[in-house]
Design a protein around this motif. Sequence first.
Motif, short mmCIF file in Angstrom:
data_model
loop_
_atom_site.label_atom_id
_atom_site.label_comp_id
_atom_site.label_asym_id
_atom_site.label_seq_id
_atom_site.Cartn_x
_atom_site.Cartn_y
_atom_site.Cartn_z
N GLU A 134 22.68 3.76 53.69
CA GLU A 134 21.95 4.24 52.51
C GLU A 134 21.49 5.68 52.71
N THR A 135 21.09 6.02 53.92
CA THR A 135 20.69 7.40 54.22
C THR A 135 21.88 8.34 54.08
N ALA A 152 14.71 6.96 44.03
CA ALA A 152 14.16 5.81 44.76
C ALA A 152 15.20 5.26 45.72
N GLN A 153 14.70 4.68 46.80
CA GLN A 153 15.55 3.95 47.75
C GLN A 153 15.01 2.54 47.86
N ARG A 154 15.92 1.59 47.89
CA ARG A 154 15.55 0.17 48.00
C ARG A 154 14.52 -0.24 46.96
N ALA A 155 14.82 0.04 45.73
CA ALA A 155 13.92 -0.31 44.62
C ALA A 155 14.08 -1.80 44.34
N ARG A 156 12.98 -2.55 44.45
CA ARG A 156 13.01 -4.01 44.29
C ARG A 156 12.22 -4.44 43.07
N VAL A 157 12.77 -5.44 42.41
CA VAL A 157 12.10 -6.12 41.30
C VAL A 157 12.45 -7.60 41.41
N PRO A 158 11.70 -8.46 40.73
CA PRO A 158 12.09 -9.87 40.75
C PRO A 158 13.53 -10.02 40.25
N GLY A 159 14.35 -10.68 41.04
CA GLY A 159 15.73 -10.92 40.64
C GLY A 159 16.75 -9.96 41.22
N GLY A 160 16.31 -8.94 41.96
CA GLY A 160 17.31 -8.05 42.53
C GLY A 160 16.74 -6.81 43.18
N GLU A 161 17.66 -6.02 43.71
CA GLU A 161 17.31 -4.79 44.41
C GLU A 161 18.42 -3.78 44.17
N VAL A 170 20.81 -6.67 36.87
CA VAL A 170 19.50 -7.22 36.49
C VAL A 170 18.39 -6.30 36.97
N ALA A 171 18.48 -5.88 38.22
CA ALA A 171 17.47 -4.98 38.77
C ALA A 171 17.46 -3.65 38.01
N ALA A 172 18.64 -3.12 37.70
CA ALA A 172 18.73 -1.84 36.98
C ALA A 172 18.09 -1.96 35.60
N GLU A 173 18.33 -3.06 34.93
CA GLU A 173 17.74 -3.26 33.61
C GLU A 173 16.21 -3.29 33.68
N ARG A 174 15.69 -3.90 34.72
CA ARG A 174 14.24 -3.98 34.88
C ARG A 174 13.63 -2.68 35.37
N LEU A 175 14.41 -1.90 36.12
CA LEU A 175 13.91 -0.63 36.65
C LEU A 175 14.11 0.55 35.69
#
Length: 116
Positions: A14-15, A30-39, A78-83
């Motif tokens: 990732e770096t 952002a790096q390693r952006a987490r939300v319920p349902g994904g990252e 899913v994570a992208a939609e929430r972020l």
Amino acid sequence: MSRAQAERRGRRAETIAAWWLRLQGWRILAQRARVPGGEVDLVARRGRTVAFIEVKQRATGDSAALALDQHRLRRVAVAAERLAPRFQRPGDDIRIDAIFVIPRRLPRHLPNVWLG
């Protein structure tokens, strides 16, 4: 490979991917952006495009491509939609990209890998 080794290897990839994107004119949001349902491994912006990026490090390009399956992409979507509301501005284009990090090769950036 132990879980800790895999974690270190993933963070290193990732770096590398983040630096590659910076060299291509992207700004890392952002790096390693987490939300319920994904990252999402990386969130980056260049101009009016915001990319949610999945990073895969493997020994070969073929094995990296195989690691990027529909299940994984669905979780990133899913994570992208929430972020997206956190990073998107009016008029921005949103997409999901992938970057393959392969030993002794330049990273390979694949735009728009999720069209679902």
